[in-house]
Design an enzyme around this catalytic site. Sequence first.
Site, short mmCIF file in Angstrom:
data_model
loop_
_atom_site.label_atom_id
_atom_site.label_comp_id
_atom_site.label_asym_id
_atom_site.label_seq_id
_atom_site.Cartn_x
_atom_site.Cartn_y
_atom_site.Cartn_z
CB THR A 23 -0.95 0.04 1.21
OG1 THR A 23 -0.19 0.20 2.42
CG2 THR A 23 -1.80 -1.22 1.29
N GLY A 24 0.44 2.28 -0.68
CA GLY A 24 1.26 3.50 -0.78
C GLY A 24 2.54 3.22 -1.53
N GLY A 49 8.48 7.19 -2.09
CA GLY A 49 9.16 6.96 -0.82
C GLY A 49 9.47 5.51 -0.53
N GLY A 73 -8.44 -13.87 4.79
CA GLY A 73 -8.77 -15.19 4.23
C GLY A 73 -7.83 -15.57 3.10
CE1 TYR A 89 3.35 9.25 10.99
CE2 TYR A 89 5.15 9.45 12.55
CZ TYR A 89 4.64 8.96 11.36
OH TYR A 89 5.43 8.17 10.55
#
Length: 290
Positions: free
Chosen positions: A17-18, A22, A131, A171
Site C-alpha cells: 500500500t502507498g 518513498g 482469508g 502521529y
Amino acid sequence: MEQTHSGPMAGRTVLVTGGTGGIGRATALGLAAMGAHLAITGRDRGRTEGAACEIRAAGGRPVDVFVADLSCQSEVRRLADEVLRSLSRIDVLVNNVGGYWNTRHVTADGLERTFALNHLAPFLLTNLLCGRLKQSAPARVVTVSSNVQAMGRIDFGDLQGERSYSGARAYNQSKLANVLFTYELARRLQATLVTANALHPGVVRTSFGAEDPGGVQRLFTPFMRPFMKSPARGAATPIHLASAADLEQVTGRYFAHSKPKKSSKRSYDEAAAARLWQASADLVGLTVAS
C-alpha cells in the site's frame, strides 16, 4: 523482452500500500528485483501507473495497479474487493501507507485523518484480506511503524483528537497503534501460517508530511535531508521482513535495521491491544470474532 522470473521471491505475490513514492515504492522495487509479482496501491492513477512502469522495469513482469484513497473506508472495502478479484494469492501484505498532518483533518467517514489512514486503513484492509493470506500461507503481514511509537499513547477517551489535537501526538499514537495491532494480529493468527511483524524504517528522505507540515518539519527538514536515509535504505527492513527465509515462522516482533528490537513498554499491553482492536472494529464496522 520479458525477463525470466527467478530470484528468492519468484512465484510470490506482494501487495504494497502507498507504493507510488518513498519507502513504499523502494520496497516494491526491491521485491520486484527479487522476482516477486508486485501489486501497488496509490491515490492518483497517473502516479500509480508511473510507479508501476518503474517497478515493472526492475522486475520484468506486469505490476497490478489499484487506485484508492485509504483514508476512506468505502475505498478500503472497494480496494479489498478488487484485490480479491485480481490476485489469486497474496504471499505478503506490506501495510506502508501513512501520513502526517499538523492540523486536524476529518475524513469522509468523519474520522481524524491520521488515525484513519495510519491505523484504521491497515486494520480494515488486513482483516478483509486475511482469508486470502491464510489460503496463500505461509504468508506475511508487514506493517511500517516508526520509532515514535515509543512516544505514543493510545488515548481511548479521545482517539480522534476531538478535544485537543497535536499533529505529533496523533502521529505517535497511530504508530503505537500499528505495533499494538501487529502484536494482537500475531496472537489471533497463531494457529495459522500467517505471520505479522512491524518495523521502524529509519528517518527517510521522502515528501512525507508535505501536505500540511508542522513548524519543526518546515524549519529542520531542509537541513536534515543530507543526513536522512534514502528511500532505498529505508526500504531495507520492510524488504527483509517480506523476503528473509529465516523469518518464515517469526511473528509478533518489531524490527529496526533488519533486526528484532524491543518496542515500547506500552506496546506490550495485551489488554490495551484487545481494547484497541475492538474500538477499531467498531469504527470500521467489522464483527470481531472472540
